[in-house]
Scaffold this motif. Structure first.
Motif, PDB file in Angstrom:
ATOM      1  N   ARG A   1      12.192   7.249  -6.434  1.00  0.00           N
ATOM      2  CA  ARG A   1      11.747   6.935  -5.079  1.00  0.00           C
ATOM      3  C   ARG A   1      12.062   5.484  -4.745  1.00  0.00           C
ATOM      4  NH1 ARG A   1       5.776   9.107  -6.129  1.00  0.00           N
ATOM      5  NH2 ARG A   1       6.479   8.600  -8.236  1.00  0.00           N
ATOM      6  N   PHE A   2      12.217   5.206  -3.460  1.00  0.00           N
ATOM      7  CA  PHE A   2      12.509   3.833  -3.052  1.00  0.00           C
ATOM      8  C   PHE A   2      11.830   3.496  -1.739  1.00  0.00           C
ATOM      9  CE2 PHE A   2      15.904   6.030  -0.691  1.00  0.00           C
ATOM     10  CZ  PHE A   2      15.831   5.401   0.546  1.00  0.00           C
ATOM     11  N   ILE A   3      11.577   2.214  -1.557  1.00  0.00           N
ATOM     12  CA  ILE A   3      11.240   1.643  -0.252  1.00  0.00           C
ATOM     13  C   ILE A   3      12.277   0.580   0.036  1.00  0.00           C
ATOM     14  CG2 ILE A   3       9.658   0.068   0.947  1.00  0.00           C
ATOM     15  CD1 ILE A   3       7.333   1.629  -0.123  1.00  0.00           C
TER      16      ILE A   3
ATOM     17  N   SER B   1      -1.568   4.211   0.112  1.00  0.00           N
ATOM     18  CA  SER B   1      -2.331   4.621  -1.060  1.00  0.00           C
ATOM     19  C   SER B   1      -3.626   3.846  -1.196  1.00  0.00           C
ATOM     20  CB  SER B   1      -1.488   4.420  -2.325  1.00  0.00           C
ATOM     21  OG  SER B   1      -1.051   3.083  -2.421  1.00  0.00           O
ATOM     22  N   GLU B   2      -3.768   2.757  -0.451  1.00  0.00           N
ATOM     23  CA  GLU B   2      -5.002   1.975  -0.496  1.00  0.00           C
ATOM     24  C   GLU B   2      -5.072   1.127   0.769  1.00  0.00           C
ATOM     25  OE1 GLU B   2      -4.636  -1.849  -2.988  1.00  0.00           O
ATOM     26  OE2 GLU B   2      -3.435  -0.385  -4.067  1.00  0.00           O
ATOM     27  N   GLN B   3      -6.263   0.730   1.129  1.00  0.00           N
ATOM     28  CA  GLN B   3      -6.454  -0.120   2.296  1.00  0.00           C
ATOM     29  C   GLN B   3      -6.592  -1.577   1.858  1.00  0.00           C
ATOM     30  OE1 GLN B   3      -6.359   0.869   5.485  1.00  0.00           O
ATOM     31  NE2 GLN B   3      -5.860   2.915   4.753  1.00  0.00           N
TER      32      GLN B   3
ATOM     33  N   PRO C   1       0.795  -1.234   0.000  1.00  0.00           N
ATOM     34  CA  PRO C   1       0.000   0.000   0.000  1.00  0.00           C
ATOM     35  C   PRO C   1       0.826   1.281   0.000  1.00  0.00           C
ATOM     36  CG  PRO C   1      -0.880  -1.572   1.582  1.00  0.00           C
ATOM     37  CD  PRO C   1       0.434  -2.109   1.134  1.00  0.00           C
ATOM     38  N   PHE C   2       2.099   1.205   0.381  1.00  0.00           N
ATOM     39  CA  PHE C   2       2.938   2.399   0.417  1.00  0.00           C
ATOM     40  C   PHE C   2       3.645   2.677  -0.915  1.00  0.00           C
ATOM     41  CE2 PHE C   2       2.863   0.908   4.880  1.00  0.00           C
ATOM     42  CZ  PHE C   2       2.301   2.029   5.461  1.00  0.00           C
TER      43      PHE C   2
END
Length: 271
Positions: free
Chosen positions: A202-204, A253-255, A20-21
């Motif tokens: 961007r990164f996670i 961004s979403e559940q 979701p992120f």
């Protein structure tokens, strides 16, 4: 879909928490540390560009054979029964062709304790896992990899090659603590941090939750996550603490419904 093999540090238990992120407006999705590709396989498509990369030749060869020679790989795997004797023989001789090497690598990982690939795994309570189900997943993975670029480069080169403002990197490097595969023991965590500080996209980043990680990434956005241990569970010690790190605001961004027990809180500027 599920991955066709287990892998130490794989994100089977955390991908519903991480997904979701991941931003929705990305053009490309790149995994510099692909592993078993649990995150990649969580969605049918992440972006117009999708890149799987790993420095481990065995993993990359397996994915290449699934992508280009799935039927031949399935035929090779079909005769590899769950046998301690066969496991020992394959440890000594990995195979002659790329398809044989992929099949035997997959056999060793799926038939070993904890997906370590070095010892034959058995249980006193249940039988061996189904190879038939894995063969079916090879067909599914073959279709999923149709538009995916498969690389066998260092993470530095992959980041340099695909780094743009619209591209996203999901990084799952070897952790600082716990078991790691032999070819990951010389990994420099400091160099990775230095590289990620200078990227355009961007990164996670996934990591084990420890003071050294928090110190290295103190200027980034961090969320703490607790998951159930996959192997080596001990009574009273069944949880493992990890962190999700990003160079952008970690806003869901979403559940999604998750079966994983998680604990998250924002942290910035921890030394």
């Amino acid at each position: 879909m599920d991955a066709i093999i287990g892998w130490i540090g794989g994100k089977r238990l955390l991908r519903k928490v991480i997904a979701p992120f991941i931003p929705k407006d990305i053009t490309g999705y790149i995994e510099p540390f692909g592993g078993a590709a649990w995150m990649l396989l969580y969605k049918e498509k992440w972006g117009e560009l999708e890149v799987y990369n790993d420095l481990d030749n065995r993993l990359v060869n397996l994915f290449l054979q699934v992508k280009y020679h799935p039927d031949e790989l399935i035929k090779e795997l079909d005769w590899l029964v769950a046998s301690r004797k066969l496991f020992g023989d394959i440890l000594k001789q990995e195979g002659l062709t790329e398809i044989q090497r992929a099949a035997r690598f997959m056999f060793l990982i799926t038939r070993s304790f904890g997906s370590k690939g070095d010892s034959f795994g058995t249980s006193q309570k249940r039988g061996t896992s189904s190879m038939y189900n894995r063969l079916e997943r090879i067909k599914e993975l073959h279709r999923r990899l149709d538009m995916v670029i498969i690389e066998n480069l260092s993470y530095e080169k992959v980041i340099e090659k695909y780094d743009t403002k619209s591209n996203f990197f999901y990084c799952d490097p070897p952790y600082m603590l716990g078991y790691t595969y032999e070819n990951s023991k010389q990994f420099s965590h400091e160099e990775l941090c230095k590289k990620l500080k200078g990227i355009k996209g961007r990164f996670i980043l996934s990591y084990d939750d420890n003071p050294e990680v928090l110190k290295l990434y103190k200027s980034f956005n961090i969320k703490h996550v607790t998951r159930t241990k996959g192997i080596n569970r001990k009574e009273g010690k069944s949880e493992f603490n990890e962190v999700i790190i990003a160079n952008f605001d970690l806003v869901e961004s979403e559940q999604e419904n998750s079966k994983i027990k998680t604990k998250t809180r924002d942290i910035r500027g921890i030394s």
